[in-house]
Scaffold this motif. Structure first.
Motif, PDB file in Angstrom:
ATOM      1  N   VAL A  30       0.849  -1.188   0.000  1.00  6.58           N
ATOM      2  CA  VAL A  30       0.000   0.000   0.000  1.00  6.58           C
ATOM      3  C   VAL A  30       0.888   1.242   0.000  1.00  6.58           C
ATOM      4  O   VAL A  30       1.848   1.330   0.785  1.00  6.58           O
ATOM      5  N   ARG A  31       0.578   2.168  -0.881  1.00  2.91           N
ATOM      6  CA  ARG A  31       1.380   3.389  -0.992  1.00  2.91           C
ATOM      7  C   ARG A  31       1.369   4.167   0.325  1.00  2.91           C
ATOM      8  O   ARG A  31       0.354   4.204   1.028  1.00  2.91           O
ATOM      9  N   PHE A  85      -3.642   2.617  -5.141  1.00  8.04           N
ATOM     10  CA  PHE A  85      -3.036   2.581  -3.813  1.00  8.04           C
ATOM     11  C   PHE A  85      -1.972   1.504  -3.625  1.00  8.04           C
ATOM     12  O   PHE A  85      -1.348   1.440  -2.564  1.00  8.04           O
ATOM     13  N   LEU A 133      -2.965   7.969   2.172  1.00 10.43           N
ATOM     14  CA  LEU A 133      -4.236   7.642   2.828  1.00 10.43           C
ATOM     15  C   LEU A 133      -3.994   7.515   4.326  1.00 10.43           C
ATOM     16  O   LEU A 133      -3.185   6.687   4.763  1.00 10.43           O
TER      17      LEU A 133
END
Length: 270
Positions: A31-32, A266, A36
């Motif tokens: 997940v980047r 993402f 977020l």
């Protein structure tokens, strides 16, 4: 830069704020980071930390609280940030009080707490709320709009929050991580981090409850999280929709193509 999964909050006065980046998906991607974030409300935000919050570069903020909660404790205005209010539990019979600290310090409330919270009643009530987050029209409409933002409608970085950042926010994070392929153990690890980050920060609520004559241990299940709560939500998803992808497509109206867009947005090679 990839953050360590579940890394401590970059903002000391918001201990339950965290980047959802770094968790590894089943396909090997991660997940980047920096795009977020999940959080509590900003009632504890120290003036010295405002610059750090602005430094996250947020563009979109989703507020999952009720209208009453938002009016009682408004989010701070942040430059360049679009705020979107989504009242997840608008259709619920019970609402979460915005002034929970005052409520828990009220001797009249404390006098009833043993009856209301003891003997597994609190757990049963909260599990019911998690099931409602799957079934209530207000919840499905709110989460549908939230995840539509994630697949491209909302500019990032994105932050989403409720009041304590554990239930409405907890389900939003858990469903997202599950959809993009993060394993169940890691999904629950992120969810349960709230107990490490939030409970110590809520000492004043436990103290106020005790001062009014209550047993603070009764509040642990209410102000913290429990794997059984998340179990209830996932059980409802499996029973009604067969799994997370069915939940997104059937309940939220987000089809397989849009689900893939969320993953592409993402997830990065890691």
């Amino acid at each position: 830069m990839t953050v360590t999964p579940g890394a401590p909050s970059p903002i000391g006065s918001l201990p339950n704020l965290r980047d959802l980046g770094g968790w590894r998906a089943a396909d090997g991607r991660v997940v980047r980071s920096g795009v977020l974030f999940r959080s509590t409300d900003f009632s504890s935000l120290a003036d010295d930390d405002i610059a750090t919050l602005e430094g996250l570069g947020l563009r979109t903020m989703y507020d999952l609280r009720s209208v009453h909660e938002r009016e009682a404790i408004p989010d701070p205005p942040l430059p360049g940030v679009t705020e979107i209010g989504l009242d997840v539990l608008a259709d619920a019979q019970m609402s979460i009080p915005a002034n929970i600290g005052a409520v828990l310090a009220d001797p009249a409330v404390v006098a009833q707490a043993d009856e209301v919270l003891s003997g597994g009643k609190a757990r049963e009530m909260i599990c019911g709320t998690y099931r409602e987050m799957i079934t209530l029209p207000s919840a499905t409409a709110s989460y549908s709009e939230f995840y539509r933002g994630l697949h491209g409608d909302a500019p990032g970085p994105i932050l989403f929050h409720c009041t304590t950042g554990k239930d409405r926010t907890g389900w939003a994070a858990a469903a997202f991580l599950t959809l993009v392929g993060v394993g169940e153990e890691d999904v629950y690890s992120d969810y349960l981090l709230t107990n490490e980050r939030l409970i110590p920060a809520l000492k004043h609520l436990f103290d106020g409850f005790a001062a009014a004559g209550g047993d603070p241990e009764l509040l642990v299940g209410v102000l913290g999280v429990d794997a059984g709560y998340l179990d209830a939500a996932f059980d409802e998803v499996r029973t009604r929709f067969g799994g997370i992808e069915g939940y997104f497509s059937e309940a939220l109206g987000i089809g397989t193509g849009e689900q893939d867009k969320i993953r592409e947005r993402f997830l990065v090679e890691g």
